[in-house]
Design a protein around this motif. Structure first.
Motif, mmCIF file in Angstrom:
data_model
loop_
_atom_site.group_PDB
_atom_site.id
_atom_site.type_symbol
_atom_site.label_atom_id
_atom_site.label_comp_id
_atom_site.label_asym_id
_atom_site.label_seq_id
_atom_site.Cartn_x
_atom_site.Cartn_y
_atom_site.Cartn_z
ATOM 1 N N LEU A 1 0.830 -1.203 0.000
ATOM 2 C CA LEU A 1 0.000 0.000 0.000
ATOM 3 C C LEU A 1 0.867 1.257 0.000
ATOM 4 O O LEU A 1 1.740 1.418 0.859
ATOM 5 N N LYS B 1 -0.838 4.541 -0.572
ATOM 6 C CA LYS B 1 -1.740 5.428 0.165
ATOM 7 C C LYS B 1 -3.182 5.130 -0.215
ATOM 8 O O LYS B 1 -3.459 4.628 -1.312
ATOM 9 N N ARG B 2 -4.050 5.420 0.718
ATOM 10 C CA ARG B 2 -5.494 5.388 0.462
ATOM 11 C C ARG B 2 -5.989 6.821 0.490
ATOM 12 O O ARG B 2 -5.595 7.599 1.368
ATOM 13 N N TYR B 3 -6.879 7.195 -0.437
ATOM 14 C CA TYR B 3 -7.325 8.584 -0.499
ATOM 15 C C TYR B 3 -8.706 8.651 -1.135
ATOM 16 O O TYR B 3 -9.152 7.719 -1.813
ATOM 17 N N ARG C 1 -11.391 8.131 0.062
ATOM 18 C CA ARG C 1 -12.148 6.990 0.582
ATOM 19 C C ARG C 1 -12.104 5.766 -0.309
ATOM 20 O O ARG C 1 -11.812 4.662 0.146
ATOM 21 N N ALA D 1 -7.048 3.670 -3.778
ATOM 22 C CA ALA D 1 -5.805 3.290 -3.114
ATOM 23 C C ALA D 1 -4.729 3.079 -4.167
ATOM 24 O O ALA D 1 -4.952 2.366 -5.160
ATOM 25 N N ASP D 2 -3.587 3.705 -3.964
ATOM 26 C CA ASP D 2 -2.439 3.474 -4.833
ATOM 27 C C ASP D 2 -1.615 2.338 -4.235
ATOM 28 O O ASP D 2 -1.276 2.358 -3.040
ATOM 29 N N THR E 1 -3.881 1.984 -9.356
ATOM 30 C CA THR E 1 -4.900 2.560 -8.493
ATOM 31 C C THR E 1 -6.039 1.556 -8.401
ATOM 32 O O THR E 1 -6.619 1.163 -9.412
ATOM 33 N N CYS F 1 -11.179 0.912 -3.519
ATOM 34 C CA CYS F 1 -11.231 0.556 -2.102
ATOM 35 C C CYS F 1 -12.701 0.454 -1.703
ATOM 36 O O CYS F 1 -13.364 1.476 -1.494
ATOM 37 N N CYS G 1 -5.082 0.742 7.437
ATOM 38 C CA CYS G 1 -4.774 1.314 6.117
ATOM 39 C C CYS G 1 -3.417 2.024 6.121
ATOM 40 O O CYS G 1 -3.232 3.014 5.426
ATOM 41 N N TRP H 1 -9.138 -3.718 -3.960
ATOM 42 C CA TRP H 1 -8.369 -4.019 -2.758
ATOM 43 C C TRP H 1 -9.206 -4.944 -1.875
ATOM 44 O O TRP H 1 -10.309 -4.600 -1.457
ATOM 45 N N VAL I 1 -10.820 -5.947 3.785
ATOM 46 C CA VAL I 1 -11.112 -4.543 3.473
ATOM 47 C C VAL I 1 -12.481 -4.380 2.834
ATOM 48 O O VAL I 1 -13.173 -3.384 3.054
#
Length: 247
Positions: free
Chosen positions: A23, A25-27, A29, A32-33, A43, A46, A56, A78, A90
């Motif tokens: 992971l 980052k998650r962004y 909501r 997720a990259d 990408t 999520c 996370c 994810w 998740v």
């Protein structure tokens, strides 16, 4: 920890083929990259609208599924994250499926013996309840399922963010109990490192207050953890409920 728990449960939901990554980052909501093990950065969708607090963290190993569907904006989903003490599910579409499946396969003793299991049932004013169990000669049983991934020092708590929708579900269940129905709040803990469950008063004290009120008014509360591996996920053990107020 939970990984050593033995299970007699039968109903399993298999994962699609899983691809390992890390992971980044998650962004926003739902994005997720992720750096796949082959070096490709993708990408992924999520499928979780919660805060995902405690599950996370960038740098953790994650597992995604690939979907070759031209209608999808993102080909990857994810599915799992490998936290230090447990794999964690998740995907919030899993708890409803797994709970309904476990009921049908007789893996939830408290909810066994019903003839029909229906999902996504209208109840109350502008509300839906996840599962309705019916059987001739028995009260209908409404089951609302909540996904729980926040675990600290063995304590699983819900919610991981303020949830007015969750509070509304508690009120709807109480109204249904008042009409003579049986109602159950079912917390599905998508990880293996919990040994008890409590409302997250430190995050949403109003939810905790309403959960205790619902319990006093006849709403039953169940919490189960799961067994997760890279093949699938299944219901595992009923956990004790602690409704003592704490902050």
């Amino acid at each position: 920890m939970g990984a050593s728990k033995k299970s007699k449960k039968r109903g399993i939901i298999a994962w699609p083929p899983l691809i390992k990554g890390t992971l980044i980052k998650r962004y926003k909501r739902f994005l997720a990259d992720i750096r796949l093990d082959d070096g490709q950065i993708v990408t992924a969708h999520c499928p979780n609208s919660g805060s995902m607090k405690a599950c996370c963290q960038p740098g953790q190993a994650v597992y995604v599924s690939y979907h070759d569907n031209p209608k999808r904006k993102l080909n990857y989903t994810w599915e799992l994250i490998h936290m230090p003490t447990s794999l964690v599910g998740v995907n919030t579409q899993i708890p409803n499926r797994l709970t309904a499946h476990a009921i049908q396969t007789g893996d939830v003793d408290e909810l066994s013996g019903y003839q029909t299991v229906r999902r996504e049932i209208r109840a109350g004013e502008n509300s839906r309840i996840d599962i309705l169990l019916e059987d001739p000669g028995r009260r209908p049983c409404y089951v609302e399922v909540k996904n729980c991934t926040l675990v600290e020092d063995g304590l699983a708590t819900f919610p991981d963010a303020v949830t007015t929708r969750g509070q509304k579900h508690l009120e709807t269940l109480q109204d249904l109990v008042a009409t003579g129905c049986r109602c159950v709040m079912f917390y599905l803990i998508q990880r293996m490192d919990a040994d008890r469950f409590a409302p997250a008063d430190h995050i949403d004290p109003d939810y905790g207050t309403k959960l205790r009120r619902a319990a006093k008014n006849g709403v039953e509360i169940l919490a189960y953890d799961v067994l997760i591996d890279f093949e699938g996920i299944r219901l595992n053990t009923k956990l004790p409920i602690d409704l003592r107020f704490s902050v």
